[in-house]
Design a protein around this motif. Structure first.
Motif, mmCIF file in Angstrom:
data_model
loop_
_atom_site.group_PDB
_atom_site.id
_atom_site.type_symbol
_atom_site.label_atom_id
_atom_site.label_comp_id
_atom_site.label_asym_id
_atom_site.label_seq_id
_atom_site.Cartn_x
_atom_site.Cartn_y
_atom_site.Cartn_z
ATOM 1 N N ASP A 86 36.243 38.727 36.263
ATOM 2 C CA ASP A 86 35.349 37.474 35.868
ATOM 3 C C ASP A 86 33.951 37.071 36.645
ATOM 4 O O ASP A 86 34.253 36.900 37.501
ATOM 5 N N ARG A 87 33.211 37.068 35.754
ATOM 6 C CA ARG A 87 32.266 36.576 36.429
ATOM 7 C C ARG A 87 32.053 35.162 36.031
ATOM 8 O O ARG A 87 32.527 34.714 34.661
ATOM 9 N N VAL A 88 31.829 34.093 37.624
ATOM 10 C CA VAL A 88 32.000 32.513 37.012
ATOM 11 C C VAL A 88 31.534 31.731 38.051
ATOM 12 O O VAL A 88 30.806 31.882 38.619
ATOM 13 N N ASP A 128 27.133 38.305 31.345
ATOM 14 C CA ASP A 128 27.137 39.547 32.054
ATOM 15 C C ASP A 128 25.227 38.672 32.182
ATOM 16 O O ASP A 128 25.124 39.695 33.331
ATOM 17 N N ASP A 129 24.960 38.538 31.480
ATOM 18 C CA ASP A 129 22.918 38.682 31.843
ATOM 19 C C ASP A 129 22.809 38.049 32.268
ATOM 20 O O ASP A 129 21.153 36.907 32.382
ATOM 21 N N LEU A 130 23.428 36.275 32.979
ATOM 22 C CA LEU A 130 23.078 35.547 33.674
ATOM 23 C C LEU A 130 22.715 35.620 34.932
ATOM 24 O O LEU A 130 25.001 35.804 35.680
ATOM 25 N N GLU A 133 22.865 33.899 40.653
ATOM 26 C CA GLU A 133 21.282 32.159 41.204
ATOM 27 C C GLU A 133 21.440 31.328 40.108
ATOM 28 O O GLU A 133 21.316 29.967 41.082
ATOM 29 N N GLN A 134 21.482 31.687 39.357
ATOM 30 C CA GLN A 134 21.119 31.005 38.397
ATOM 31 C C GLN A 134 22.424 30.358 37.280
ATOM 32 O O GLN A 134 22.529 28.856 37.611
ATOM 33 N N ALA A 135 23.617 30.889 37.184
ATOM 34 C CA ALA A 135 24.755 30.799 37.210
ATOM 35 C C ALA A 135 25.404 29.120 38.372
ATOM 36 O O ALA A 135 25.696 28.450 38.393
ATOM 37 N N ASP A 294 26.871 27.145 26.976
ATOM 38 C CA ASP A 294 26.820 27.658 26.075
ATOM 39 C C ASP A 294 25.142 27.729 25.837
ATOM 40 O O ASP A 294 25.325 28.966 24.865
ATOM 41 N N LEU A 295 24.530 27.093 25.843
ATOM 42 C CA LEU A 295 22.941 27.094 26.074
ATOM 43 C C LEU A 295 22.678 28.010 26.542
ATOM 44 O O LEU A 295 21.295 28.274 25.771
ATOM 45 N N VAL A 296 22.222 28.442 27.492
ATOM 46 C CA VAL A 296 22.035 29.418 27.573
ATOM 47 C C VAL A 296 22.567 31.058 27.359
ATOM 48 O O VAL A 296 22.027 31.987 26.626
ATOM 49 N N ARG A 297 23.583 30.832 26.717
ATOM 50 C CA ARG A 297 24.087 32.305 25.777
ATOM 51 C C ARG A 297 23.313 32.210 24.885
ATOM 52 O O ARG A 297 23.242 33.440 24.543
#
Length: 337
Positions: A86-88, A128-130, A133-135, A294-297
């Motif tokens: 999982d990406r977290v 998955d597309d974030l 580095e930004q996350a 959620d706003l990024v998504r």
């Protein structure tokens, strides 16, 4: 015993070194995360230079890094909602059994390492597309100004605001104030690069706060009504003195930048008559990070402009020095272990 590389700070003598340490094993309710990115924050700099000290650290050495994102490597017993792969993103802190707020990379080991240990309830799934580095910078660099804008400052649409200090947090405050509908959004910074960045991030006007006509310009931009909300992201006494002078009726001054210097209100009668407020602000809550992801998504936020440089874990001391000296006026520098 398996080992890993980690950037460790000795709190006694404030020395930072990248060294081999035992790789942690997750216990009940814990998850081991392979770190893909970790932000470098001014709080890290202040821990190194002695400006900040941990309150609850056990021992005298800690792995720095409270802005962390990565991939779940291993889960401990009783972990039910997270799976390997999982990406977290990791929340910047947690509450202990006594209700105290413990900060990752300050009061317990953080993410300037190849792996980081985290409680399951402090993990936030990321799209998955974030990019990692930004996350990684969402906890703190983005969530702190988000909480300052939406909760402490309680900014409403069409309220006049000014952001003093358009660095790592202030730049995101400008972007988030745009999302919240504030108008006008005024940015104040003596650094020309920071002012240009503020305009790119959504400020209506960017002013040099050292200019002789600075306060007059704010009066003009607010049509003589003054500011509804002033945000101090600089932590400098003169900023707070300026802000109090240009607050309007029911104006709020939100103190985000940290300083040990006192705050002085020159005209207490005026302050009381206009029913103004001074509000302290620190950090954010878990829900703030979830909201931002959620706003990024949903495509409402983009942090691609926020990454000013990427360094290897071995280059952690160099990244700290660049941030401390504001080389290139960075928004966020990121380590990639």
């Amino acid at each position: 015993m398996a080992t890993m590389r980690a950037a460790r700070l000795n709190i006694t003598d404030r020395t930072l070194s990248v060294t081999d340490v035992p790789r942690p094993t997750p216990g009940p309710g814990q998850v081991l995360v392979r770190v893909k990115a970790a932000g470098v924050c001014l709080s890290d700099v202040h821990l190194i230079d002695g400006g900040l000290s941990p309150l609850y650290l056990k021992g005298d050495t800690v792995t720095l890094g409270h802005e962390v994102a990565g991939v779940v490597e291993e889960t401990g017993p009783d972990v039910t909602d997270v799976s390997v792969g999982d990406r977290v993103a990791l929340q910047a802190g947690e509450h202990d059994r006594r209700g105290r707020v413990l900060t990752r990379g300050v009061d317990y080991d953080g993410g300037w390492a190849e792996y980081a240990l985290a409680r399951e309830d402090t993990l936030v799934p990321i799209p998955d597309d974030l990019p990692f580095e930004q996350a990684a910078i969402i906890p703190d660099a983005v969530s702190t100004p988000w909480a300052a804008v939406t909760t402490t400052g309680d900014v409403r649409p069409a309220e006049a605001v000014c952001v003093w200090g358009v660095g790592g947090l202030g730049a995101h405050a400008v972007q988030l104030l745009r999302l919240a509908g504030a108008a006008p959004i005024i940015a104040a910074d003596p650094d020309e690069q920071a002012r240009e960045r503020a305009l790119a991030f959504g400020a209506d006007v960017a002013l040099d706060s050292t200019s002789a006509d600075f306060l007059t310009r704010i009066g003009q931009l607010t049509h003589g009504r003054g500011l509804d909300v002033a945000f101090d992201f600089a932590g400098v006494p003169i900023v707070r003195e300026q802000a109090v002078q240009v607050l309007g009726e029911h104006g709020r001054l939100v103190l985000v930048g940290l300083t040990s210097k006192p705050l002085e209100v020159q005209d207490g009668t005026r302050f009381s008559y206009l029913r103004q407020q001074v509000l302290g602000h620190y950090g954010s809550e878990g829900r703030d990070v979830v909201q931002l992801v959620d706003l990024v998504r949903a495509g409402r936020l983009d942090f691609s402009r926020s990454i000013s440089g990427v360094f290897s874990l071995e280059q952690a001391p160099e990244a700290v020095e660049r941030l401390q000296n504001r080389v290139g006026s960075p928004v966020r520098l990121v380590l990639r272990p």
